[in-house]
Design a protein around this motif. Structure first.
Motif, PDB file in Angstrom:
ATOM      1  N   PRO A  55     -45.690 -62.658  67.925  1.00  0.00           N
ATOM      2  CA  PRO A  55     -45.898 -62.584  66.474  1.00  0.00           C
ATOM      3  C   PRO A  55     -46.562 -61.266  66.079  1.00  0.00           C
ATOM      4  O   PRO A  55     -47.396 -60.729  66.814  1.00  0.00           O
ATOM      5  CB  PRO A  55     -46.820 -63.779  66.198  1.00  0.00           C
ATOM      6  CG  PRO A  55     -46.535 -64.740  67.310  1.00  0.00           C
ATOM      7  CD  PRO A  55     -46.263 -63.889  68.512  1.00  0.00           C
ATOM      8  N   ALA A  56     -46.184 -60.753  64.929  1.00  0.00           N
ATOM      9  CA  ALA A  56     -46.706 -59.458  64.483  1.00  0.00           C
ATOM     10  C   ALA A  56     -48.095 -59.559  63.880  1.00  0.00           C
ATOM     11  O   ALA A  56     -48.826 -58.566  63.817  1.00  0.00           O
ATOM     12  CB  ALA A  56     -45.746 -58.840  63.470  1.00  0.00           C
ATOM     13  N   SER A  57     -48.466 -60.744  63.426  1.00  0.00           N
ATOM     14  CA  SER A  57     -49.756 -60.918  62.760  1.00  0.00           C
ATOM     15  C   SER A  57     -50.566 -62.001  63.461  1.00  0.00           C
ATOM     16  O   SER A  57     -50.017 -63.050  63.822  1.00  0.00           O
ATOM     17  CB  SER A  57     -49.538 -61.310  61.300  1.00  0.00           C
ATOM     18  OG  SER A  57     -50.758 -61.485  60.628  1.00  0.00           O
ATOM     19  N   PRO A  58     -51.868 -61.744  63.678  1.00  0.00           N
ATOM     20  CA  PRO A  58     -52.602 -60.507  63.384  1.00  0.00           C
ATOM     21  C   PRO A  58     -52.135 -59.365  64.276  1.00  0.00           C
ATOM     22  O   PRO A  58     -51.406 -59.581  65.243  1.00  0.00           O
ATOM     23  CB  PRO A  58     -54.058 -60.883  63.670  1.00  0.00           C
ATOM     24  CG  PRO A  58     -53.975 -62.014  64.635  1.00  0.00           C
ATOM     25  CD  PRO A  58     -52.739 -62.774  64.296  1.00  0.00           C
ATOM     26  N   SER A  59     -52.576 -58.172  63.964  1.00  0.00           N
ATOM     27  CA  SER A  59     -51.986 -56.973  64.563  1.00  0.00           C
ATOM     28  C   SER A  59     -52.694 -56.488  65.823  1.00  0.00           C
ATOM     29  O   SER A  59     -52.356 -55.419  66.332  1.00  0.00           O
ATOM     30  CB  SER A  59     -51.974 -55.847  63.529  1.00  0.00           C
ATOM     31  OG  SER A  59     -53.299 -55.532  63.120  1.00  0.00           O
ATOM     32  N   TRP A  60     -53.674 -57.246  66.340  1.00  0.00           N
ATOM     33  CA  TRP A  60     -54.446 -56.743  67.479  1.00  0.00           C
ATOM     34  C   TRP A  60     -53.549 -56.414  68.663  1.00  0.00           C
ATOM     35  O   TRP A  60     -53.631 -55.328  69.244  1.00  0.00           O
ATOM     36  CB  TRP A  60     -55.502 -57.765  67.909  1.00  0.00           C
ATOM     37  CG  TRP A  60     -56.338 -57.264  69.048  1.00  0.00           C
ATOM     38  CD1 TRP A  60     -57.449 -56.478  68.971  1.00  0.00           C
ATOM     39  CD2 TRP A  60     -56.103 -57.471  70.449  1.00  0.00           C
ATOM     40  NE1 TRP A  60     -57.925 -56.185  70.229  1.00  0.00           N
ATOM     41  CE2 TRP A  60     -57.115 -56.783  71.158  1.00  0.00           C
ATOM     42  CE3 TRP A  60     -55.138 -58.175  71.168  1.00  0.00           C
ATOM     43  CZ2 TRP A  60     -57.185 -56.777  72.546  1.00  0.00           C
ATOM     44  CZ3 TRP A  60     -55.206 -58.173  72.557  1.00  0.00           C
ATOM     45  CH2 TRP A  60     -56.223 -57.481  73.233  1.00  0.00           C
ATOM     46  N   LEU A  61     -52.662 -57.337  69.040  1.00  0.00           N
ATOM     47  CA  LEU A  61     -51.834 -57.131  70.228  1.00  0.00           C
ATOM     48  C   LEU A  61     -50.861 -55.976  70.028  1.00  0.00           C
ATOM     49  O   LEU A  61     -50.722 -55.113  70.904  1.00  0.00           O
ATOM     50  CB  LEU A  61     -51.073 -58.412  70.568  1.00  0.00           C
ATOM     51  CG  LEU A  61     -50.161 -58.334  71.800  1.00  0.00           C
ATOM     52  CD1 LEU A  61     -50.959 -57.979  73.046  1.00  0.00           C
ATOM     53  CD2 LEU A  61     -49.410 -59.651  72.001  1.00  0.00           C
ATOM     54  N   SER A  62     -50.182 -55.936  68.889  1.00  0.00           N
ATOM     55  CA  SER A  62     -49.218 -54.856  68.659  1.00  0.00           C
ATOM     56  C   SER A  62     -49.909 -53.496  68.647  1.00  0.00           C
ATOM     57  O   SER A  62     -49.365 -52.505  69.148  1.00  0.00           O
ATOM     58  CB  SER A  62     -48.463 -55.084  67.350  1.00  0.00           C
ATOM     59  OG  SER A  62     -49.348 -55.131  66.248  1.00  0.00           O
ATOM     60  N   SER A  63     -51.126 -53.440  68.103  1.00  0.00           N
ATOM     61  CA  SER A  63     -51.869 -52.172  68.088  1.00  0.00           C
ATOM     62  C   SER A  63     -52.238 -51.740  69.500  1.00  0.00           C
ATOM     63  O   SER A  63     -52.150 -50.554  69.847  1.00  0.00           O
ATOM     64  CB  SER A  63     -53.129 -52.313  67.231  1.00  0.00           C
ATOM     65  OG  SER A  63     -52.802 -52.606  65.893  1.00  0.00           O
ATOM     66  N   GLU A  64     -52.664 -52.700  70.327  1.00  0.00           N
ATOM     67  CA  GLU A  64     -53.009 -52.378  71.713  1.00  0.00           C
ATOM     68  C   GLU A  64     -51.787 -51.888  72.481  1.00  0.00           C
ATOM     69  O   GLU A  64     -51.866 -50.937  73.262  1.00  0.00           O
ATOM     70  CB  GLU A  64     -53.596 -53.612  72.404  1.00  0.00           C
ATOM     71  CG  GLU A  64     -55.073 -53.814  72.177  1.00  0.00           C
ATOM     72  CD  GLU A  64     -55.907 -52.675  72.740  1.00  0.00           C
ATOM     73  OE1 GLU A  64     -55.766 -52.360  73.941  1.00  0.00           O
ATOM     74  OE2 GLU A  64     -56.688 -52.086  71.978  1.00  0.00           O
ATOM     75  N   LEU A  65     -50.654 -52.540  72.271  1.00  0.00           N
ATOM     76  CA  LEU A  65     -49.433 -52.126  72.965  1.00  0.00           C
ATOM     77  C   LEU A  65     -49.001 -50.735  72.523  1.00  0.00           C
ATOM     78  O   LEU A  65     -48.589 -49.903  73.343  1.00  0.00           O
ATOM     79  CB  LEU A  65     -48.322 -53.145  72.704  1.00  0.00           C
ATOM     80  CG  LEU A  65     -48.524 -54.516  73.358  1.00  0.00           C
ATOM     81  CD1 LEU A  65     -47.531 -55.528  72.793  1.00  0.00           C
ATOM     82  CD2 LEU A  65     -48.375 -54.429  74.876  1.00  0.00           C
ATOM     83  N   GLU A  66     -49.100 -50.470  71.230  1.00  0.00           N
ATOM     84  CA  GLU A  66     -48.748 -49.138  70.724  1.00  0.00           C
ATOM     85  C   GLU A  66     -49.664 -48.080  71.322  1.00  0.00           C
ATOM     86  O   GLU A  66     -49.213 -46.998  71.719  1.00  0.00           O
ATOM     87  CB  GLU A  66     -48.846 -49.125  69.198  1.00  0.00           C
ATOM     88  CG  GLU A  66     -48.477 -47.781  68.579  1.00  0.00           C
ATOM     89  CD  GLU A  66     -48.592 -47.791  67.067  1.00  0.00           C
ATOM     90  OE1 GLU A  66     -48.283 -46.750  66.447  1.00  0.00           O
ATOM     91  OE2 GLU A  66     -49.007 -48.823  66.505  1.00  0.00           O
ATOM     92  N   ARG A  67     -50.956 -48.405  71.407  1.00  0.00           N
ATOM     93  CA  ARG A  67     -51.912 -47.457  71.976  1.00  0.00           C
ATOM     94  C   ARG A  67     -51.588 -47.147  73.432  1.00  0.00           C
ATOM     95  O   ARG A  67     -51.808 -46.030  73.909  1.00  0.00           O
ATOM     96  CB  ARG A  67     -53.326 -48.031  71.857  1.00  0.00           C
ATOM     97  CG  ARG A  67     -54.435 -47.097  72.303  1.00  0.00           C
ATOM     98  CD  ARG A  67     -55.801 -47.710  72.061  1.00  0.00           C
ATOM     99  NE  ARG A  67     -56.049 -48.843  72.927  1.00  0.00           N
ATOM    100  CZ  ARG A  67     -56.483 -48.749  74.188  1.00  0.00           C
ATOM    101  NH1 ARG A  67     -56.697 -47.552  74.723  1.00  0.00           N
ATOM    102  NH2 ARG A  67     -56.703 -49.823  74.907  1.00  0.00           N
ATOM    103  N   ARG A  68     -51.028 -48.131  74.140  1.00  0.00           N
ATOM    104  CA  ARG A  68     -50.709 -47.956  75.556  1.00  0.00           C
ATOM    105  C   ARG A  68     -49.275 -47.481  75.782  1.00  0.00           C
ATOM    106  O   ARG A  68     -48.841 -47.348  76.927  1.00  0.00           O
ATOM    107  CB  ARG A  68     -50.937 -49.274  76.297  1.00  0.00           C
ATOM    108  CG  ARG A  68     -52.379 -49.753  76.210  1.00  0.00           C
ATOM    109  CD  ARG A  68     -52.544 -51.161  76.747  1.00  0.00           C
ATOM    110  NE  ARG A  68     -53.868 -51.692  76.419  1.00  0.00           N
ATOM    111  CZ  ARG A  68     -54.638 -52.346  77.265  1.00  0.00           C
ATOM    112  NH1 ARG A  68     -54.226 -52.569  78.500  1.00  0.00           N
ATOM    113  NH2 ARG A  68     -55.818 -52.798  76.891  1.00  0.00           N
ATOM    114  N   GLY A  69     -48.531 -47.262  74.693  1.00  0.00           N
ATOM    115  CA  GLY A  69     -47.173 -46.756  74.823  1.00  0.00           C
ATOM    116  C   GLY A  69     -46.172 -47.784  75.305  1.00  0.00           C
ATOM    117  O   GLY A  69     -45.188 -47.443  75.967  1.00  0.00           O
TER     118      GLY A  69
END
Length: 404
Positions: free
Chosen positions: A37-51
């Protein structure tokens, strides 16, 4: 090989952190995509930060509502029915999503996602389930038997967190494996105790007890509060991670009582405990934290007084900081916590016993430190990230080379 990981949550929590560990293990050898799920955004932000590529789950996830905290509870037929109806309604759409991803291997990060097994098979991929749940022997109910049947019939591998959980499932040896939860070496960094306490603005001369489970009945926050209120030694203090000031003013309405009366009562009970004279001055609420390095570094002991069986990250996270663990006595804990060696076991929901254990550790600091040192030794010898990474990479390779 392309690997798709499906996760049912996107908030900060043990399951999401373990998912990131799996991603780190696999991405050196495979192309990894995470769907959640896209919300909340904690996981997607972490994945983006790690590429790491993130694919938001735009379809409802078919959830099998039988997991930690529900095993001993009366069955919620409306939730079970909702999960089944979601499976039937969105099965074809999920098959197309998995096909379009191009993944040869699909890993679901919880037994609650076991309904994906036949979907993944129909999409032409090979399914693996990380069973992050544990069920006591008394809960081998119809729900548990159905779960194990689905795992055995529809998944190429089911990966458990302990030998006890693997044995309880009684799956064919070729279909079951054990991979212990572990941490990357850079995930948490130990600091000096005085430095960490100054960073948290807490007194250096107290005996600090760390609770990391948030405001959760399952993880026993109310038991932790009642125990702190019962301790004899005035220097004992509680650090509560994941609990904010809103716990003192819960907004419990009529609909909350109708939907979940036990949880509504629990929230009011916690608020009353936090305001009580015996507890109020002895608890520091730290709220949610992305980095647990400072709270662990500042503490003397970690507690996890869960009310039901639970696979708890704090057991080995405490070990990485040389801290002892005091945890509820369930079969799932007996494999990793040895009383008088690396920690202590207490009966579930037993605040007086937890208080007595904390009094004993606070009054015997050398003994407390010895338990912590042994917990560190066991953590470093049994839960090496590189070893678990090698085992997982080999498992995925074996599944990929198997026939349909």
């Amino acid at each position: 090989m392309k690997v798709l990981l499906i996760h049912h949550a996107s908030a900060l929590g043990g399951g999401s952190i373990s998912l990131l560990d799996v991603v780190a293990m696999l991405r050196e050898e495979h192309e990894v995509i995470v769907c959640a799920p896209a919300s909340p955004s904690w996981l997607s932000s972490e994945l983006e930060r790690r590429g790491v590529e993130f694919s938001p789950a735009i379809l409802p996830l078919p959830i099998y509502y039988h997991y930690n905290g529900t095993a001993g509870a009366p069955i919620c037929w409306h939730l079970m029915l909702r999960g089944l109806l979601t499976y039937l309604r969105y099965r074809s759409a999920w098959i197309e999503v998995i096909r379009d991803s191009g993944a040869q291997i699909v890993i679901v990060n919880s037994a609650a996602l076991c309904l994906f097994g036949p979907i993944i098979r129909a999409a032409g991929a090979k399914p693996i389930c990380f069973v992050r749940e544990t069920f006591p022997p008394s809960s081998r109910s119809v729900r548990t038997r159905i779960l194990y049947r689905v795992l055995g019939r529809h998944f190429s591998r089911s990966v458990f967190l302990s030998e006890r959980d693997r044995e309880a499932a009684a799956l064919p040896p070729s279909r079951a494996a054990v991979l212990l939860d572990c941490m990357r070496q850079d995930e948490l960094r130990e600091k000096g105790r005085k430095e960490a306490r100054r960073e948290l603005s807490i007194a250096e001369n107290y005996f600090w007890v760390l609770f990391t489970g948030g405001n959760s009945r399952l993880k026993g926050f109310d038991t932790a509060l009642r125990a702190i209120g019962r301790t004899r030694l005035s220097e004992i203090r509680l650090l509560a991670v994941g609990v904010g000031g809103d716990a003192m003013t819960p907004n419990v309405k009529l609909r909350n009582w109708v939907a979940d009366p036990r949880n509504a009562y629990y929230r009011l009970r916690v608020a009353a405990l936090l305001k009580s004279r015996s507890v109020q001055e002895r608890v520091v609420l730290l709220g949610p934290r992305n980095d647990m390095s400072v709270p662990y570094s500042a503490s003397d002991v970690v507690i996890f007084p869960s009310s039901l069986a639970h696979q708890a990250r704090p057991v080995y996270e405490a070990g990485s900081f040389g801290l002892p663990i005091v945890i509820s006595d369930f079969p799932s804990a007996a494999e990793f916590v040895f009383p008088g060696s690396n920690g202590l076991l207490i009966p579930p929901r037993d605040a007086p016993k937890l208080a007595a254990a904390l009094d004993m550790l606070a009054s015997q600091r050398e003994y407390c430190a010895a338990l912590g040192a042994e917990n560190r030794r066991q953590h470093s010898s049994r839960r090496q990230f590189s070893v678990m990474q090698r085992l997982l990479v080999e498992l995925v390779k074996d599944v990929g080379e198997e026939g349909p």
